[in-house]
Scaffold this motif. Sequence first.
Motif, PDB file in Angstrom:
ATOM      1  N   GLU A 432      -8.350   1.614  -9.741  1.00 25.97           N
ATOM      2  CA  GLU A 432      -9.560   2.318  -8.912  1.00 25.97           C
ATOM      3  C   GLU A 432      -9.302   3.535  -8.640  1.00 25.97           C
ATOM      4  OE1 GLU A 432     -12.830   3.282  -7.432  1.00 25.97           O
ATOM      5  OE2 GLU A 432     -12.577   1.081  -7.872  1.00 25.97           O
ATOM      6  N   LEU A 433     -10.480   4.653  -8.785  1.00 31.29           N
ATOM      7  CA  LEU A 433     -10.214   5.945  -8.787  1.00 31.29           C
ATOM      8  C   LEU A 433     -10.711   6.443  -7.402  1.00 31.29           C
ATOM      9  CD1 LEU A 433     -10.126   8.661  -9.924  1.00 31.29           C
ATOM     10  CD2 LEU A 433     -12.178   8.846 -10.759  1.00 31.29           C
ATOM     11  N   ASP A 434     -11.668   5.801  -6.825  1.00 33.58           N
ATOM     12  CA  ASP A 434     -12.035   6.040  -5.418  1.00 33.58           C
ATOM     13  C   ASP A 434     -10.870   5.379  -4.351  1.00 33.58           C
ATOM     14  OD1 ASP A 434     -12.975   5.813  -2.802  1.00 33.58           O
ATOM     15  OD2 ASP A 434     -15.019   5.784  -3.638  1.00 33.58           O
ATOM     16  N   HIS A 435     -10.313   6.511  -3.453  1.00 30.46           N
ATOM     17  CA  HIS A 435      -9.126   6.194  -2.736  1.00 30.46           C
ATOM     18  C   HIS A 435      -9.381   5.066  -1.510  1.00 30.46           C
ATOM     19  CE1 HIS A 435      -5.552   6.750  -0.565  1.00 30.46           C
ATOM     20  NE2 HIS A 435      -4.893   7.106  -1.444  1.00 30.46           N
ATOM     21  N   ARG A 436     -10.768   5.209  -1.242  1.00 33.85           N
ATOM     22  CA  ARG A 436     -10.938   4.285  -0.038  1.00 33.85           C
ATOM     23  C   ARG A 436     -11.151   2.661  -0.716  1.00 33.85           C
ATOM     24  NH1 ARG A 436     -15.601   7.309   3.944  1.00 33.85           N
ATOM     25  NH2 ARG A 436     -14.430   9.415   4.134  1.00 33.85           N
ATOM     26  N   ARG A 437     -11.740   2.719  -1.813  1.00 31.32           N
ATOM     27  CA  ARG A 437     -11.765   1.358  -2.403  1.00 31.32           C
ATOM     28  C   ARG A 437     -10.208   1.047  -2.738  1.00 31.32           C
ATOM     29  NH1 ARG A 437     -16.829   1.711  -6.656  1.00 31.32           N
ATOM     30  NH2 ARG A 437     -18.498   1.743  -4.978  1.00 31.32           N
ATOM     31  N   PHE A 438      -9.449   1.994  -3.383  1.00 29.98           N
ATOM     32  CA  PHE A 438      -8.059   1.355  -3.491  1.00 29.98           C
ATOM     33  C   PHE A 438      -7.384   1.167  -2.171  1.00 29.98           C
ATOM     34  CE2 PHE A 438      -3.564   3.102  -3.201  1.00 29.98           C
ATOM     35  CZ  PHE A 438      -3.090   2.158  -4.360  1.00 29.98           C
ATOM     36  N   GLU A 439      -7.615   1.650  -1.073  1.00 29.27           N
ATOM     37  CA  GLU A 439      -7.157   1.269   0.201  1.00 29.27           C
ATOM     38  C   GLU A 439      -7.608  -0.130   0.847  1.00 29.27           C
ATOM     39  OE1 GLU A 439      -4.925   2.319   2.112  1.00 29.27           O
ATOM     40  OE2 GLU A 439      -4.269   4.135   0.919  1.00 29.27           O
ATOM     41  N   GLN A 440      -8.845  -0.509   0.359  1.00 28.81           N
ATOM     42  CA  GLN A 440      -9.561  -1.583   0.553  1.00 28.81           C
ATOM     43  C   GLN A 440      -8.893  -2.971  -0.219  1.00 28.81           C
ATOM     44  OE1 GLN A 440     -13.691  -1.480  -0.266  1.00 28.81           O
ATOM     45  NE2 GLN A 440     -14.233  -0.375   1.400  1.00 28.81           N
ATOM     46  N   ALA A 441      -8.425  -2.677  -1.414  1.00 30.95           N
ATOM     47  CA  ALA A 441      -7.826  -3.621  -2.232  1.00 30.95           C
ATOM     48  C   ALA A 441      -6.426  -3.670  -1.731  1.00 30.95           C
ATOM     49  CB  ALA A 441      -7.868  -3.328  -3.772  1.00 30.95           C
ATOM     50  N   LYS A 442      -5.721  -2.639  -1.483  1.00 33.11           N
ATOM     51  CA  LYS A 442      -4.382  -2.700  -0.798  1.00 33.11           C
ATOM     52  C   LYS A 442      -4.495  -3.543   0.596  1.00 33.11           C
ATOM     53  CE  LYS A 442      -0.846   0.398   0.729  1.00 33.11           C
ATOM     54  NZ  LYS A 442      -0.423   2.034   0.840  1.00 33.11           N
ATOM     55  N   LYS A 443      -5.552  -3.606   1.409  1.00 27.14           N
ATOM     56  CA  LYS A 443      -5.372  -4.199   2.743  1.00 27.14           C
ATOM     57  C   LYS A 443      -5.773  -5.644   2.151  1.00 27.14           C
ATOM     58  CE  LYS A 443      -6.913  -0.658   5.685  1.00 27.14           C
ATOM     59  NZ  LYS A 443      -8.065   0.200   6.666  1.00 27.14           N
ATOM     60  N   ALA A 444      -6.520  -6.057   1.206  1.00 28.45           N
ATOM     61  CA  ALA A 444      -6.733  -7.356   0.782  1.00 28.45           C
ATOM     62  C   ALA A 444      -5.520  -8.000   0.031  1.00 28.45           C
ATOM     63  CB  ALA A 444      -7.996  -7.443  -0.104  1.00 28.45           C
ATOM     64  N   GLY A 445      -4.700  -7.299  -0.005  1.00 32.56           N
ATOM     65  CA  GLY A 445      -3.411  -7.876  -0.691  1.00 32.56           C
ATOM     66  C   GLY A 445      -3.542  -7.848  -2.345  1.00 32.56           C
ATOM     67  N   ILE A 446      -4.248  -7.188  -2.823  1.00 32.34           N
ATOM     68  CA  ILE A 446      -4.568  -7.173  -4.302  1.00 32.34           C
ATOM     69  C   ILE A 446      -3.819  -6.230  -5.161  1.00 32.34           C
ATOM     70  CG2 ILE A 446      -6.433  -6.875  -5.972  1.00 32.34           C
ATOM     71  CD1 ILE A 446      -8.485  -7.607  -3.900  1.00 32.34           C
ATOM     72  N   PRO A 447      -2.924  -6.663  -6.024  1.00 33.81           N
ATOM     73  CA  PRO A 447      -2.309  -5.628  -6.822  1.00 33.81           C
ATOM     74  C   PRO A 447      -3.158  -4.551  -7.355  1.00 33.81           C
ATOM     75  CG  PRO A 447      -1.616  -7.775  -7.360  1.00 33.81           C
ATOM     76  CD  PRO A 447      -3.038  -8.070  -6.577  1.00 33.81           C
ATOM     77  N   ALA A 448      -2.931  -3.291  -7.017  1.00 38.42           N
ATOM     78  CA  ALA A 448      -3.894  -2.267  -7.290  1.00 38.42           C
ATOM     79  C   ALA A 448      -3.283  -0.987  -7.900  1.00 38.42           C
ATOM     80  CB  ALA A 448      -4.730  -1.862  -6.063  1.00 38.42           C
ATOM     81  N   VAL A 449      -3.669  -0.109  -8.835  1.00 38.76           N
ATOM     82  CA  VAL A 449      -3.164   1.140  -9.090  1.00 38.76           C
ATOM     83  C   VAL A 449      -4.382   2.094  -8.877  1.00 38.76           C
ATOM     84  CG1 VAL A 449      -2.557   2.354 -10.966  1.00 38.76           C
ATOM     85  CG2 VAL A 449      -1.634   0.048 -10.953  1.00 38.76           C
ATOM     86  N   TYR A 450      -3.967   3.409  -8.289  1.00 41.64           N
ATOM     87  CA  TYR A 450      -4.776   4.445  -8.182  1.00 41.64           C
ATOM     88  C   TYR A 450      -4.878   5.376  -9.151  1.00 41.64           C
ATOM     89  CZ  TYR A 450      -6.750   8.511  -5.903  1.00 41.64           C
ATOM     90  OH  TYR A 450      -7.573   9.644  -5.664  1.00 41.64           O
ATOM     91  N   GLY A 451      -6.041   5.374  -9.877  1.00 40.98           N
ATOM     92  CA  GLY A 451      -6.208   6.662 -11.090  1.00 40.98           C
ATOM     93  C   GLY A 451      -7.394   6.164 -11.942  1.00 40.98           C
ATOM     94  N   ASP A 452      -7.462   7.298 -12.716  1.00 40.87           N
ATOM     95  CA  ASP A 452      -8.776   7.159 -13.707  1.00 40.87           C
ATOM     96  C   ASP A 452      -8.591   6.364 -14.788  1.00 40.87           C
ATOM     97  OD1 ASP A 452     -10.789   7.664 -15.142  1.00 40.87           O
ATOM     98  OD2 ASP A 452     -10.537   9.865 -15.462  1.00 40.87           O
ATOM     99  N   ALA A 453      -9.215   5.388 -15.038  1.00 38.40           N
ATOM    100  CA  ALA A 453      -8.791   4.142 -16.014  1.00 38.40           C
ATOM    101  C   ALA A 453      -9.177   4.814 -17.434  1.00 38.40           C
ATOM    102  CB  ALA A 453      -9.771   2.798 -15.666  1.00 38.40           C
ATOM    103  N   SER A 454     -10.039   5.509 -17.556  1.00 42.32           N
ATOM    104  CA  SER A 454     -10.073   6.343 -18.743  1.00 42.32           C
ATOM    105  C   SER A 454      -9.072   6.932 -19.368  1.00 42.32           C
ATOM    106  CB  SER A 454     -11.373   7.033 -18.797  1.00 42.32           C
ATOM    107  OG  SER A 454     -11.284   8.299 -17.980  1.00 42.32           O
ATOM    108  N   GLN A 455      -7.809   7.078 -18.605  1.00 41.04           N
ATOM    109  CA  GLN A 455      -6.843   8.069 -19.102  1.00 41.04           C
ATOM    110  C   GLN A 455      -5.496   6.961 -19.529  1.00 41.04           C
ATOM    111  OE1 GLN A 455      -7.149  11.144 -19.973  1.00 41.04           O
ATOM    112  NE2 GLN A 455      -9.291  10.775 -18.694  1.00 41.04           N
ATOM    113  N   GLU A 456      -4.814   6.998 -20.749  1.00 43.83           N
ATOM    114  CA  GLU A 456      -3.923   6.267 -21.058  1.00 43.83           C
ATOM    115  C   GLU A 456      -3.050   5.948 -20.077  1.00 43.83           C
ATOM    116  OE1 GLU A 456      -2.712   6.575 -25.089  1.00 43.83           O
ATOM    117  OE2 GLU A 456      -4.316   8.178 -25.292  1.00 43.83           O
ATOM    118  N   ILE A 457      -2.461   7.060 -19.151  1.00 39.07           N
ATOM    119  CA  ILE A 457      -1.465   6.991 -18.154  1.00 39.07           C
ATOM    120  C   ILE A 457      -1.696   5.991 -17.312  1.00 39.07           C
ATOM    121  CG2 ILE A 457      -2.499   9.206 -17.400  1.00 39.07           C
ATOM    122  CD1 ILE A 457      -0.313   9.402 -15.712  1.00 39.07           C
TER     123      ILE A 457
END
Length: 662
Positions: A432-457
Motif C-alpha cells: 500500500e502507498l497510502d500511509h494511513r491505509r498501511f497503518e490500518q493494515a498494520k493494526k489489523a495484524g496483516i503483513p504489509a509493505v509500504y511503497g509504490d507497487a508499480s516499482q520493482e523494488i
Amino acid sequence: MGLATDIILIIVFAFFCGLAAQRLKQPIILGYILAGVLLGPYTGGLTVSGTHEIELLAEIGIALLLFALGLEFSFKDLKPVKFVALIGTPIQMLLTMALGYAVGQIMGLDWKSSLWLGALASFSSTMVLLKTLMNQGWLGTLSSKVMIGMLIVQDLAVVPMMIVLPELNDPVVGLPKLGFALVKAAVFLASMILLGTRLLPWLMARIARLGSRELFLLAIAAIGLGVGYLTYLAGLSFAFGAFVAGMVLSESDFGHQALSDIIPLRDIFGLLFFSSVGMLFDPMFLVHHFREVCWLLAVLCVGKGIIFAVLSRLFGYRNVVPLAVGLGLFQIGEFSFVLARLGLSTGSIDQDLYALILTVTIISMVLTPIVSGQTARLYNLRKRWFRHEQLESSNMPRNGLSGHVIILGAGRVGLEIAQILKRFDMTHVVVELDHRRFEQAKKAGIPAVYGDASQEIVLEAAGLRDAAQLIVTVPDLVTTRAIIQNAKRDNPNLDIIARSTTREHLHDMKELGADEAVLPELEASLEMSRQSLLRLHKSPVEIQRHTDRIRQEFYSVLADSSDEYRELVQFRGAEQQFDLQWIKVPPTSPLAGKSIGESNIRKATGASVVGVVRNGLLKTNPDAAYVLESGDLVAFIGSDEDRSRFCRLSRTEAGVTADCVA
C-alpha cells in the motif's frame, strides 16, 4: 468578461502546459508556472488584464494549500525519522539561512535583504519532490522517509516565518510587535486546540448526518477560510489560521474525508497561485542576469545539498541515504513563493531580488528530477548499496515469504481479501502507498509493505519471485499495466488476478498477461439484481442462469485463455438447470477404490457422474476409467428415483447411507 475571461485563459493554458509537463515527466506545477509566464505581461500574445485580481484569488490558493497541509499533517509520519526531522531540519534551515546571508553580502545586498534571501533558500519543494519520488519508485524507502519528514518540518516553519520576517522592517518597533504577535499566535493555537477539537468534530458530525456531499464540502471550505479570516482580523496571518484549522480537523474522524474533498478545490486555487507566480517571471531578466542567476543557483543549491547530506550523515544515516537526501532536497520550494510574495507586498525585498529568487527557484525545480535521477543510476550500478535500505514493512513472517499471495492495495477490497485469505491460513502480504491505509493494515495484524507497487523494488520487498499469486486491486489501468509488466518479467509463472474498470480493459488485461480479471461494478450489479429478483419472487434457477450467462458474456475475452474458468461456468449452469446433488465418499463406501465403470453407476442407478472434487481440484465429466477415492466429493444428476438409487448404491458396509447434499 474581464476577470472571468482571465480565469478561463489561465485554466485552458494551465491544462495544456500541465499536459506538456506531465509528458516530459516534470511536476505539473511547472506547467502552471509556464502558463502564467505565457499569459504574463512580459511575453507577447494573449495577456491577462486583471493581474491584481488574480493575485487576490491566489491568496485563497495559499490558504487552501496550508489548510490541506494541516489536514495531512500527522506526528505519526515523523515518528520513524523524528530526530533528523525535528532536530536536523531546524539546523538545516539555520545553516542555509547563514549561507544565503553570506551570499547576499557578497552580492552587495543589505542585511535585511540578505536575511530574506537565506530564508527563501532554506525551503525545499514538497510537491516537486513527492512527484519525483513517485516517478522514480522511491516512496517507502528510508531515503524518502527522511526527506518527507524534513519537508514536513520545513512546511510547518512557513507559518512562523510569515509572522517573524515582515516585522524586521523596523526592528525597534517590530520586536515588541513581534512578541505580541507570537503571544497572540500561541493563544490562538491553544484556543483552537481546546475548543476546535471539541467543536469542529461535533459540527462535522452534524453536517455529515444531513447526507449532503455539497454541504460537507462547503463546511470544510468555510472552516478553513473562515478560521483564516478570523486570524486575519486578529492581526495574524490569514494562511496561519487556515493551517491551524486543518491541523485541528485532521485529528477528527472526518479528517481523511475532508482532505479528499478539499483537494480539487485546493488544486484549482493553487493553479491560480502558481500561474500568478509565473506572471511575475520575466524571461528577459534571465537573459540580462544570466551569470548572476547561474552563480546564485550553483552556490545555493550545491551548498544546500551538501548541508542536507552532511546532516543526514551526522544523524546516523549511512549508505546511499545522505546522497539521496542531498540530491533530492537541493531545490528551492513553492512556499518560498509564498514568502517572497509577502516580502514584496510588505516592502521587505525589492522587485529585482524577487525576480532573482523567482528565477532561481523555477530553474531548481526543473532540475530536480534530472539531478535526483543520478541517485537512481547509482542504485542500479551498485546493487549492494540497495540491499542496505529496507522498505517499511510490518507483521512480516519470520521465516520469510514463499508460495504466498501478494495483494496490491490495502483499501476496502484489499483488506477484505486479506481477511478471507487469513481464514484459509493462506500466507499473504499487502502492498500500500497510502500511509494511513498501511497503518490500518498494520493494526489489523496483516503483513504489509509500504511503497509504490508499480516499482520493482517494492514488489521485490513483497517477495515477488517466490509468490504464487498476485492480486491487483488498484483501479488505475496505467498503474496496473506497470505492475503486471514488472511482475511477469520477474516471475513468468505468477498467477495474476487483476481488477478492471471497464469491459474494454479486459482485453488489455489479457494482452498484459493477467490470468483473470474482475469488474467490481459488474459483480455488485449482478448481486443487487439477484437480491431484487428474489424479493420479487422470481425463480432462483432462472435468476442464476441469467446472471451466469451475463457474467460469461462479459468475461468471454478471458475464456479462451482459461479453459478451467469456462468449464466452471458451464458446470455452475448445469447445477442450476438440473437437479444436481453431491455425495462425499466415505472410506467404507463400495464406490471407494473402484472406477466409475466397475461400479456400473450409470446402468445400475440411471444417474450420471458429472464432476469430482479431490484435494480442492475439480475434475469435470470423468470417464468410466476414473477411480473414485474416499473423501471425494462426487456431483451427479438424474431424476429423483435415479438419485435415490445412487445414494443407496453408495451405502457403507455398516448400512449407513452416505451424505447426499442437494
